[in-house]
Design an enzyme around this catalytic site. Sequence first.
Site, PDB file in Angstrom:
ATOM      1  N   ASP A  89       0.872  -1.180   0.000  1.00 23.66           N
ATOM      2  CA  ASP A  89       0.000   0.000   0.000  1.00 23.66           C
ATOM      3  C   ASP A  89       0.906   1.226   0.000  1.00 23.66           C
ATOM      4  O   ASP A  89       1.517   1.555   1.012  1.00 23.66           O
ATOM      5  CB  ASP A  89      -0.897   0.023   1.250  1.00 23.66           C
ATOM      6  CG  ASP A  89      -1.996  -1.027   1.229  1.00 23.66           C
ATOM      7  OD1 ASP A  89      -1.776  -2.116   0.654  1.00 23.66           O
ATOM      8  OD2 ASP A  89      -3.068  -0.769   1.807  1.00 23.66           O
ATOM      9  N   LYS A 151      -6.884   3.512  -3.385  1.00 22.61           N
ATOM     10  CA  LYS A 151      -7.282   3.550  -1.975  1.00 22.61           C
ATOM     11  C   LYS A 151      -7.536   4.994  -1.546  1.00 22.61           C
ATOM     12  O   LYS A 151      -6.777   5.900  -1.891  1.00 22.61           O
ATOM     13  CB  LYS A 151      -6.182   2.901  -1.128  1.00 22.61           C
ATOM     14  CG  LYS A 151      -6.403   2.904   0.375  1.00 22.61           C
ATOM     15  CD  LYS A 151      -5.254   2.173   1.062  1.00 22.61           C
ATOM     16  CE  LYS A 151      -5.296   2.330   2.573  1.00 22.61           C
ATOM     17  NZ  LYS A 151      -4.139   1.676   3.233  1.00 22.61           N
ATOM     18  N   LYS A 180     -10.092   0.233  -2.434  1.00 23.88           N
ATOM     19  CA  LYS A 180     -10.010   0.028  -0.980  1.00 23.88           C
ATOM     20  C   LYS A 180     -10.449   1.307  -0.297  1.00 23.88           C
ATOM     21  O   LYS A 180      -9.924   2.390  -0.581  1.00 23.88           O
ATOM     22  CB  LYS A 180      -8.584  -0.340  -0.557  1.00 23.88           C
ATOM     23  CG  LYS A 180      -8.420  -0.505   0.966  1.00 23.88           C
ATOM     24  CD  LYS A 180      -7.022  -0.982   1.316  1.00 23.88           C
ATOM     25  CE  LYS A 180      -6.804  -1.029   2.831  1.00 23.88           C
ATOM     26  NZ  LYS A 180      -5.449  -1.520   3.193  1.00 23.88           N
TER      27      LYS A 180
END
Length: 221
Positions: A89, A151, A180
Amino acid sequence: MMINKYIDHTLLKPAATQEEISKLCNEAIKYKFYAVCVNGSYVKFAKEKLKDSNVKIAAVIGFPLGAMTTEAKVFGAKNCIEHGADEIDMVINIGYLKGKEYAYVEKEIFEIKQAIGEKILKVIFENAALSKDEIKLVSKLSENAGADYIKTSTGFGDGGATFEDVKLMRESVGDHVKIKAAGGIRDVDTAKKYIEMGVERLGTSSGVLLVTTGLSDKNSY
């Protein structure tokens, strides 16, 4: 709807101890969460704790500011993969995006994806710092660069996920790019609504509370 399989059980506080990471991993096994999300220094430790489970390991890179060099991010990503991470991430360079250095932002995402190969790359935007047009733009840049997920936020900024931003992100990329939602997911109904909108992963430090009581700690990520 069972939300546990959507959850990246998260502990990214700078003061997190090995004991707390151990607890995080044990909870992820018990409640069958999809992954744990940890800082790079704990990847090897989490790998050992989770070795007999199906729980994945996500490691954050350039977290939470995103402002270090591309070379540092690439090294960090490769290092985490070598230590056992399944997913990365990464935080974009927010200042470069806002400064219209779009080629830099896209190239950085591309280089990190190239460095980790078939492993999953999630690109963190920090939507609260961006305009709607910037959210749309960086969604496309991420898609062009080969990101697997986009995300919403780090959870350390001024705001977290919102329904409006998730809808905008979903409309900005093809179906092959997943989403996400992270930050501010306070109750199970909110979590389920995100899933119904097409979100495939939820980042939260309150996974246990969400699946047991339906409500999270208001001070949590």
